[in-house]
Design a protein around this motif. Sequence first.
Motif, PDB file in Angstrom:
ATOM      1  N   UNK B 350      45.787  38.510  31.018  1.00 63.05           N
ATOM      2  CA  UNK B 350      46.648  39.437  30.283  1.00 63.05           C
ATOM      3  C   UNK B 350      47.712  38.669  29.513  1.00 63.05           C
ATOM      4  N   UNK B 388      41.709  31.716  39.031  1.00 64.43           N
ATOM      5  CA  UNK B 388      40.940  32.615  38.184  1.00 64.43           C
ATOM      6  C   UNK B 388      41.890  33.239  37.177  1.00 64.43           C
ATOM      7  N   UNK B 389      41.349  33.670  36.049  1.00 61.96           N
ATOM      8  CA  UNK B 389      42.206  34.286  35.040  1.00 61.96           C
ATOM      9  C   UNK B 389      42.702  35.655  35.496  1.00 61.96           C
ATOM     10  N   UNK B 390      42.119  36.174  36.593  1.00 60.74           N
ATOM     11  CA  UNK B 390      42.589  37.458  37.109  1.00 60.74           C
ATOM     12  C   UNK B 390      43.778  37.300  38.045  1.00 60.74           C
ATOM     13  N   UNK B 391      44.113  36.068  38.371  1.00 60.03           N
ATOM     14  CA  UNK B 391      45.255  35.856  39.244  1.00 60.03           C
ATOM     15  C   UNK B 391      46.533  36.335  38.556  1.00 60.03           C
ATOM     16  N   UNK B 392      47.465  36.863  39.357  1.00 57.39           N
ATOM     17  CA  UNK B 392      48.753  37.228  38.762  1.00 57.39           C
ATOM     18  C   UNK B 392      49.482  35.960  38.333  1.00 57.39           C
TER      19      UNK B 392
END
Lengths: 365, 502
Positions: B350, B388-392
Amino acid sequence: MEPGKKFSIWRRRFRETALSTVVVLVSVVVGALLVAFEGRSPVAAYGTIVSSTFGSTSNIAYTLSQSSPLILVAMGLVIAFRGSFWNGGGEGQMLLGGITGVIVTYSLHVNNTPLLLLVGFVAAFIVSGAWASISGILKVLFGIDDIVSSLLLSATAAFIVFYLVRVPFASPSTATAAVLASVNIPKAAQFPSVGGISGTFPLAIAGAVVLAWVLAKTKFGFRLKVLGSNRNTAVAYFGKGPTNRLFILISFLSGGFIGMGGMAMVSAFTGNIVAGASGGAYSAGGFTNSYGFIGIAVVFLAGLDPIASIAASIFFVTLVIGGLGLLVLMAVPTSLTISISGVAILFVSARVPIMDRLKALRRPK
Amino acid sequence: MQESDLVLEGRDLSKRFADLTAVDGVSVAVRRGQITVLLGENGAGKSTYIKMLNGTLKPNSGTLYYEGQETKFGSARHAVKRKIHTIYQSFALIDLFTVKENMKLIFPDKTDDELRAMIQQYGKAVDLDERVALLPAGIKQRLEITKALGSDAKVLLMDEPTSVLAYEERDRLFKDLARLGKEKGLAILIATHKLQDVMDYCQQVAVLKGGKLVLQKPVRDTNLKELTVAMFGASEELEEAPTETKPVGETESVLEVRNLSVRGDNVPLAVKEASFSMHKGEILCIIAIAGNGQLELADAVYGLRKPLSGDVAPGPAILKTGRKLRVGRVAFASDDPVQTGLAVDLSVKDNFGVSLLDQTSKGRLVDWKALEDLSNKAIEKFEIKCYATDEFLRELSGGNIQKVLVARELSRDVDVLIAVHPARGLDMHTTYLVYRSIMEVARKGISVLLISEDVDEALYLSDRLGAMYEGRLSEIKPKGLWTRETLGSYMIGAHVMQEAKV
């Protein structure tokens, strides 16, 4: 990218869901303690709550139907809170949506159900949305705190509605009674139900699904998320004007969904708006079931996720209806179930600090 | 100088925070009746040292001597009891209270007249019924000094006392401090990064650089040049700087900044009539010590701050393309990524999307796949450590969070890049990674405005270079015409002092 340790988004989602479930369970246990403290059997009390909400197909149908206005309210709050518009005026917006639905369907003099419902819901959306966007505009133009302004405007909306209910749209039959009610919506404007489940339920589900898609897939949903997370960043990369317009749009959509919740209430259940049905003459609680406030707990329990909000809405509605069941069948005051929701709300708000504590404990020094 | 003059002395004090050594074995003494200056750039360890002297921080090693005795202060309050007072940049006054109310908190038994006399003793008379919020910083500082002296302070520690003062106030402060030192035998230590504060009224100077003591002598035995070199002297060895010099000013300008004046948060005028032009493929660097208006300048050029006067306009190179130089065509890496630039509660992906969204997705929908690919490319190139790119984003370390911002802004397809000390706080290896990438985007034709606090960085990266002091921008010259010394002396205001002397 760091190899070795595995990161899975699913594991995180599972953890979050598990945590919400624990919150619900803990509040149920504390509720049981309260019941026991009252000298009643917690098992019997919960048995009554469950049987009066899910005990028969008609009860299930009623519970699901009742949850649809709350789901719509919750959608309005998901949009708001994701975009950091702190909408505390759900009660007033719901009331305005309801009265708009009543006035529009009453005044149209047509007998076409789809047309009446379409016009009713759209009008409720626009009026409540416009009302909520006052707070958005005040925030953008003058930096006025949105929680305060939306909450105060909620009371203003209630007064407007009570005027409309008492004077121009007062029901002829109750005009002299202590409790004042508005005119009734025409029969054709009642939402049809299938198998006892009001059509507002699939409507609310559809609203949640569409919203979930918009938030996950569109640039609008993305920008909303960024604005909600860090306004400075949004201003720096989207520009100040676009960010402000986005915020106002968020406030409009938020109020709009909540207004639809009010219209759903009217068209599926009440058929009119009663002023001062409970909690004093100027309370909107009678009509809204306090969904404007309960919705806040719903969306935080659901982690601001539209789909999870459906489940959370049903949980809170279960408490509301089950509380009435307890009152009728066991003469347990509704304040008890209100306490259970209160405990749930308490744990929902304490969730983040509790998580942080747990993380701090686990982290090696 | 007699030994008995030493009032408070730190011997071999060291302080480490996690893996950063803020102060490394520094011995500085504060003497009775004298003003000692702790001089150094931001982050040199001055504030940390003061906090070790007054008990706020516990040193990891070293000892503290107070009036000849080895001492340990349990807390800052303990030190105050022993007559060691500290005045920080943010004053310990209650803004909503009046002067009288504030003073009564400390001296409940004094009458109005006594209070008035006390304040007057150290400067001008002050209306006791005035609310503190409405007073200028100089008067507030005076109240703080009054509080300390009224409590019979023996040692007065002041952290950056002049950074909030106007020039005349500063002069007054030093005159009064010098007088108080002599009259009351007060021992004073002042931490500052302004060379100007040192020369006229102070007796001892100690220079910190990177947490180490690099120079300590009586002020009369040193000079501006020596102090400048001590503060800014060559630090670690740098990679060989690129030798090719770009022709400057031949290309048409991309951006014109004309007579730009900008209001600051604390000062009425943070930037005073700055003018420069930026050219295609050029790295223009503006260097200054923190708080000299460079952040306000960057904000104003980017458009986050409205200028008081002057303007920022696209140059002919942009105008002839028919494009507008709007937000979307300028990349911006702010000095505080968590405050402005990133959203730490969102995922890494994001965060890349914040300014790369339109580059990766056409239309109204987000192309998550394309965004993911571009993010992964940037993550790999800048060696960002994440699972991972989903990590906050907040789950990453501070350095990696900063790298996300720099990596993202350097991945954008833009005309201009504004980068505010993009490598601050990064290790050497990553710093060079960032430097190489900045030179790479410049080679691609992007016009770069680099705001720096680091002389080495500025001399290494820039094509043209200017320094800023108290909101005033020096002449912008090709970097070959600057030396470490001329640059350093402009940054600390030596030019202003020399002019004043002439």
